[in-house]
Design an enzyme around this catalytic site. Structure first.
Site, PDB file in Angstrom:
ATOM      1  N   LYS A 124     -26.172 -26.521  13.153  1.00 37.78           N
ATOM      2  CA  LYS A 124     -25.387 -25.683  14.097  1.00 37.78           C
ATOM      3  C   LYS A 124     -24.334 -24.970  13.257  1.00 37.78           C
ATOM      4  CE  LYS A 124     -22.087 -25.230  16.579  1.00 37.78           C
ATOM      5  NZ  LYS A 124     -21.149 -24.062  16.434  1.00 37.78           N
ATOM      6  N   GLY A 149     -15.092 -29.579   9.548  1.00 38.58           N
ATOM      7  CA  GLY A 149     -14.271 -28.750  10.422  1.00 38.58           C
ATOM      8  C   GLY A 149     -12.942 -29.411  10.685  1.00 38.58           C
ATOM      9  N   GLY A 155     -13.456 -33.526  14.750  1.00 35.12           N
ATOM     10  CA  GLY A 155     -13.986 -34.745  14.120  1.00 35.12           C
ATOM     11  C   GLY A 155     -13.858 -35.940  15.058  1.00 35.12           C
ATOM     12  N   GLU A 176     -16.089 -34.279   7.155  1.00 31.89           N
ATOM     13  CA  GLU A 176     -15.265 -33.662   6.116  1.00 31.89           C
ATOM     14  C   GLU A 176     -14.243 -32.812   6.858  1.00 31.89           C
ATOM     15  OE1 GLU A 176     -13.837 -31.138   3.909  1.00 31.89           O
ATOM     16  OE2 GLU A 176     -15.807 -30.395   3.259  1.00 31.89           O
ATOM     17  N   CYS A 188     -10.405 -26.432   2.918  1.00 31.42           N
ATOM     18  CA  CYS A 188      -9.890 -27.729   3.357  1.00 31.42           C
ATOM     19  C   CYS A 188      -9.084 -28.378   2.245  1.00 31.42           C
ATOM     20  CB  CYS A 188     -11.037 -28.613   3.796  1.00 31.42           C
ATOM     21  SG  CYS A 188     -12.422 -28.538   2.688  1.00 31.42           S
ATOM     22  N   GLU A 241      -1.956 -28.734   8.569  1.00 32.64           N
ATOM     23  CA  GLU A 241      -2.843 -27.834   7.841  1.00 32.64           C
ATOM     24  C   GLU A 241      -2.703 -26.436   8.435  1.00 32.64           C
ATOM     25  OE1 GLU A 241      -7.250 -28.220   8.316  1.00 32.64           O
ATOM     26  OE2 GLU A 241      -7.212 -28.164   6.133  1.00 32.64           O
TER      27      GLU A 241
END
Ligand code: NAI
Ligand code: MG
Length: 502
Positions: free
Chosen positions: A199, A252, A257, A275, A309, A406
């Site tokens: 996806k 993502g 997550g 991740e 990331c 982030e």
């Protein structure tokens, strides 16, 4: 330094792909979504629609999982030798290489990143990843194990382990490195003999669709790789909660997550690898080669517009060198040529979407509100496209949002330190633990510090070094498991112990 935002055009070859009607790849066929719905893909440098793709949802996910299950259990795929599987993956890498320029242009149009960077980094790294994983296909081995079984005196056994593919895997990927993230996920899954429903991110579906056209040519049987374009809340959620998916691998946001873990737990307890985000410390020690560290610090945050990331988003500099370093990084920031990714001189393109531009600007506002100062940049660029100026923030405090969260944009928050002890605690003071870097001429210090940093990757006198052989992944809330290297192979296989009484 802005350059023209006017859109240079991609090659005719690339546009003949982009202009097609884009469908879902299910069981080797390109099909429309069951709902008949489609959605728009934009060029983030102009905000203009460049393509429409099928909007897959639960019904399409069900079809794709069925096809992947069939391909895993019967037909040619499970009957292939490891060597044949490896050769197909190698062939895929060759095909990708033949179309390198086209992929770099697609990536630039779709994501906004400079074509030159996609051609030098994203596409070659994807090719290399497939070649590395092609080699693994023939090297997935179990062990022979001497067992004792004390409660059966005199009995003899032959015991061994097999490493078998996990099965049907769902792979949900983000938009920051669309092709490379697809490669990181597909490579080990194919090498181990799994089948896949991929996806892709709704912002950047095009390069994976283009890759989808190469699978047949590389020799992969129908149903081994299925590609769904669609949204997270529908197609993504259907995959992570699907009762017939054996594993979900996700890259993502930390927020999603958590949703994936929940969905896996409340459906069939499928295996999960994640991740996720990061807030990586980039540490300059007083004995570092300062000019090299300044360039490194700029690259650590501005590469891929900060949409990494592992971006070096917290820059730690000793009080005695703070002004020199932050002024140096600000100077780099001001010199970056920001413009359309297809322009040959562009060093930084737009962020991927309006949503991402707004999100990053909200962080810039909160930084200002909380008392941080922008030494360079600090705002969006008005006009078309989702541009944000490369930004260096100073006067930060540990409790500020710009230090804790982030940002995922070209924004570095600088931190002044006095004592090395205080430095380690501050660097580790994050819910994340994806990457870290140390700049020093004292290697003994570097190794000692590397052990004390709670991060999955530690770079010394460098940043953003990736290799297909090197495992990548997070400590703490940056994720579960590792990508690349032999660790990725382990995570797409499971161990079976076979015991034979002689
Ligand atoms: P996201 O986590 O929502 O999107 C990543 C992928 O997950 C996409 O394919 C999306 O369709 C899918 N997804 C979304 N909701 C889902 C759900 N409920 N179930 C299953 N799949 C779902 O990330 P987004 O919204 O694009 O970016 C938000 C923030 O996430 C960024 O600002 C950044 O901080 C972080 N991020 C981190 C990345 C990384 O490389 N670790 C990559 C992209 C974003
Ligand atoms: Mg999201």
């Amino acid at each position: 330094m802005p350059i023209t935002a006017e859109a240079p055009s991609a090659s005719r070859n690339t546009m003949s792909f982009v202009d097609r009607e884009h469908k879902l790849l299910i069981d080797g066929q390109w099909v429309a979504a069951a709902s008949g719905k489609t959605f728009e893909v934009k060029d983030p440098a102009t905000g203009r629609t460049i393509a429409r793709v099928a909007e897959g949802d639960k019904a399409d996910v069900d079809r794709a999982v069925k096809a992947a299950r069939r391909a895993f259990e019967s037909g040619p795929w499970p009957a292939l030798t490891a060597s044949q599987r490896g050769r197909m993956i190698w062939k895929l890498a060759d095909l990708l290489e033949q179309h390198l320029d086209e992929f770099a242009e697609i990536e630039s149009l779709d994501n906004g990143k400079p074509r030159t960077i996609a051609a030098a980094a994203d596409v070659p790294l994807a090719i290399d990843l497939f070649r590395y994983m092609a080699g693994w296909a023939t090297k997935i081995e179990g062990n022979t194990i001497p067992i004792s079984v004390g409660y059966m005196p005199g009995a003899e056994f032959h015991a061994y382990t097999l490493r078998e593919p996990v099965g049907v895997v769902a792979q949900i990927i983000p938009w920051n490195f669309p092709l490379l993230m697809a490669a990181w996920k597909l490579g080990p899954a194919l090498a181990t003999g799994c089948t896949i429903v991929l996806k892709v991110a709704e912002e950047t579906p095009l390069s994976a669709i283009r890759l989808g056209h190469l699978f047949k040519e590389a020799g992969f049987p129908d149903g081994v790789v299925n590609i769904i374009t669609g949204f997270g809340e529908t197609a993504g959620a259907a995959l992570s909660g699907h009762p017939d998916v054996d594993k979900v691998a996700f890259t993502g946001s930390t927020e999603v997550g958590r949703l994936i873990v929940k969905a896996a737990g409340s459906s069939n307890l499928k295996k999960v690898t994640l991740e996720l985000g990061g807030k990586s410390p980039n540490i300059i020690l007083p004995d570092a080669d300062i000019p090299a560290a300044i360039g490194g610090a700029a690259n650590a945050i501005f590469f891929n517009h900060g949409q990494c990331c592992c971006a070096g988003s917290r820059l730690f500099v000793h009080r005695s060198q703070f002004d020199q370093v932050v002024n140096g990084v600000a100077e780099h920031a001001r010199k970056i040529k920001v413009g359309h990714g297809l322009h040959p001189e562009t060093g930084m393109g737009p962020l991927v979407s309006q949503i991402q531009q707004d999100r990053v600007c909200r962080f810039l506002d909160s930084g200002k509100r909380e008392g941080a100062k922008a030494l360079a940049g600090g705002q969006r660029r008005e006009g078309d496209g989702y541009f944000v100026e490369p930004t260096v923030l100073i006067d930060t405090r540990p409790d500020m949002e710009v230090i804790r969260e982030e940002i995922f944009g070209p924004v570095v928050a600088a931190v002044r330190y006095d004592e090395p002890e205080e430095l380690i605690a501050a660097a580790n003071d994050s819910v994340y633990g994806l990457a870290a870097a140390i700049w020093t001429r004292d290697l003994s210090k570097a190794h000692k510090l590397a052990r004390r940093l709670r991060a999955g990757s530690v770079w010394v006198n460098c940043y953003n070094i990736f290799d297909a052989a090197l495992p990548f992944g997070g400590y703490k809330q940056s994720g579960w498991g590792r990508e690349m290297g032999h660790e990725a192979i382990n995570l797409y296989t499971q161990t079976k112990a076979v015991t034979v009484q002689l």
